[in-house]
Design a protein around this motif. Structure first.
Motif, short mmCIF file in Angstrom:
data_model
loop_
_atom_site.label_atom_id
_atom_site.label_comp_id
_atom_site.label_asym_id
_atom_site.label_seq_id
_atom_site.Cartn_x
_atom_site.Cartn_y
_atom_site.Cartn_z
N VAL A 1 0.86 -1.19 0.00
CA VAL A 1 0.00 0.00 0.00
C VAL A 1 0.90 1.23 0.00
N PHE A 2 0.71 2.09 -1.01
CA PHE A 2 1.50 3.30 -1.13
C PHE A 2 0.62 4.53 -0.96
N GLY A 3 1.23 5.60 -0.51
CA GLY A 3 0.51 6.85 -0.35
C GLY A 3 1.39 7.85 0.37
N LYS B 1 13.00 -1.33 -3.22
CA LYS B 1 12.03 -1.56 -4.29
C LYS B 1 11.94 -3.04 -4.66
N THR B 2 13.08 -3.71 -4.64
CA THR B 2 13.08 -5.14 -4.94
C THR B 2 12.17 -5.88 -3.98
N MET B 3 12.19 -5.51 -2.70
CA MET B 3 11.37 -6.19 -1.70
C MET B 3 9.88 -5.95 -1.95
N PHE B 4 9.53 -4.71 -2.30
CA PHE B 4 8.12 -4.42 -2.58
C PHE B 4 7.58 -5.31 -3.69
N GLY C 1 2.86 11.54 -3.54
CA GLY C 1 3.73 12.41 -4.30
C GLY C 1 4.67 11.66 -5.21
N LEU C 2 5.89 12.15 -5.33
CA LEU C 2 6.84 11.58 -6.28
C LEU C 2 7.21 10.15 -5.95
N GLU D 1 6.90 4.32 -7.42
CA GLU D 1 6.56 2.92 -7.19
C GLU D 1 5.47 2.44 -8.14
N MET D 2 4.46 3.29 -8.36
CA MET D 2 3.37 2.91 -9.25
C MET D 2 3.86 2.66 -10.67
N PHE D 3 4.66 3.58 -11.20
CA PHE D 3 5.12 3.44 -12.58
C PHE D 3 6.16 2.33 -12.72
#
Length: 243
Positions: free
Chosen positions: A65-67, A148-151, A164-165, A170-172
């Protein structure tokens, strides 16, 4: 021609150094700048990956979950993130966030209070001071790429709240990995139509119109205000992956 081999490295001519690796390792005298060189950083990177893999290998199905870290408890997205974290935990998912405040804290809180596993993957930043109090399993990283690899490795989908950025990054990245076939059955759900609609419209009206993306690239991004729909998409992806 004189040459010196140091593991996989070969040195010739004036590049040959006058000491051995073991000598520098065992000799406590001399400068310590070597701990800041790029080859040494590789070992730190390796250590971060090993620690991350070790901490997260037994998590089971998980959703990231990102935000934004800047959304306080009085922001509507905080309550949405908390509900999302709780519902994911109730459906048997581990909830992974960046471990910070704001929407991340809310998702961790919802998951933890529901009895689920609440994970935070922190990153060294000048303006944040550690993981939020609702993280049950936390790993701190120096390097963004290791984090990022873990996500991606341990998540079956991304739920993206207003951010934000870092959130966009992460989304892209997930969208790119899906586009290039690196990950499959990986839902990317954007929660908050008012916030995200302009971005999706621009991608359709500009990128798709110019031919820089395809329709199926755009279709990977699911836009909704419905937490239950987001959770259902994650459940469906889990079932598809186990089938």
């Amino acid at each position: 021609m004189k040459a010196k081999f140091k593991g996989p490295i070969i040195q010739r001519r004036d590049q040959i150094d006058g000491s051995t690796t073991d000598q520098r390792l065992l000799d406590s005298r001399g400068p310590s700048d070597w701990v800041h060189t790029d080859p040494w950083r590789v070992l730190r990177m390796q250590a971060e990956l090993v620690e991350g893999f070790g901490a997260l290998a037994e998590l089971g199905p998980a959703v990231s979950v990102f935000g934004s870290a800047r959304l306080g408890p009085d922001h509507p997205s905080y309550a949405v993130a908390e509900t999302l974290g709780r519902r994911l935990a109730e459906e048997g998912f581990t909830v992974i966030t960046g471990g910070g405040p704001g929407a991340m804290e809310a998702a961790n809180k919802g998951a933890s209070e529901a009895g689920g596993v609440s994970v935070g993957l922190g990153i060294e930043l000048p303006w944040e001071s550690g993981l939020n109090d609702w993280v049950d399993v936390g790993v701190n990283f120096r390097y963004f790429f290791a984090r990022k690899t873990m996500f991606v490795k341990y998540s079956q989908g991304f739920a993206v709240l207003p951010g934000g950025l870092g959130t966009l990054d992460e989304m892209f990245e997930a969208a790119t990995l899906a586009q290039t076939g690196k990950i499959t059955s990986f839902p990317i759900v954007l929660i908050g139509t008012t916030y995200w609609q302009g971005l999706v419209d621009w991608m359709r009206d500009t990128q798709l119109a110019e031919g820089t993306i395809r329709q199926d690239d755009l279709d990977r991004l699911v836009l909704t205000d419905d937490v239950e729909k987001a959770v259902a998409l994650m459940v469906a992806a889990r079932e598809e992956g186990s089938g």
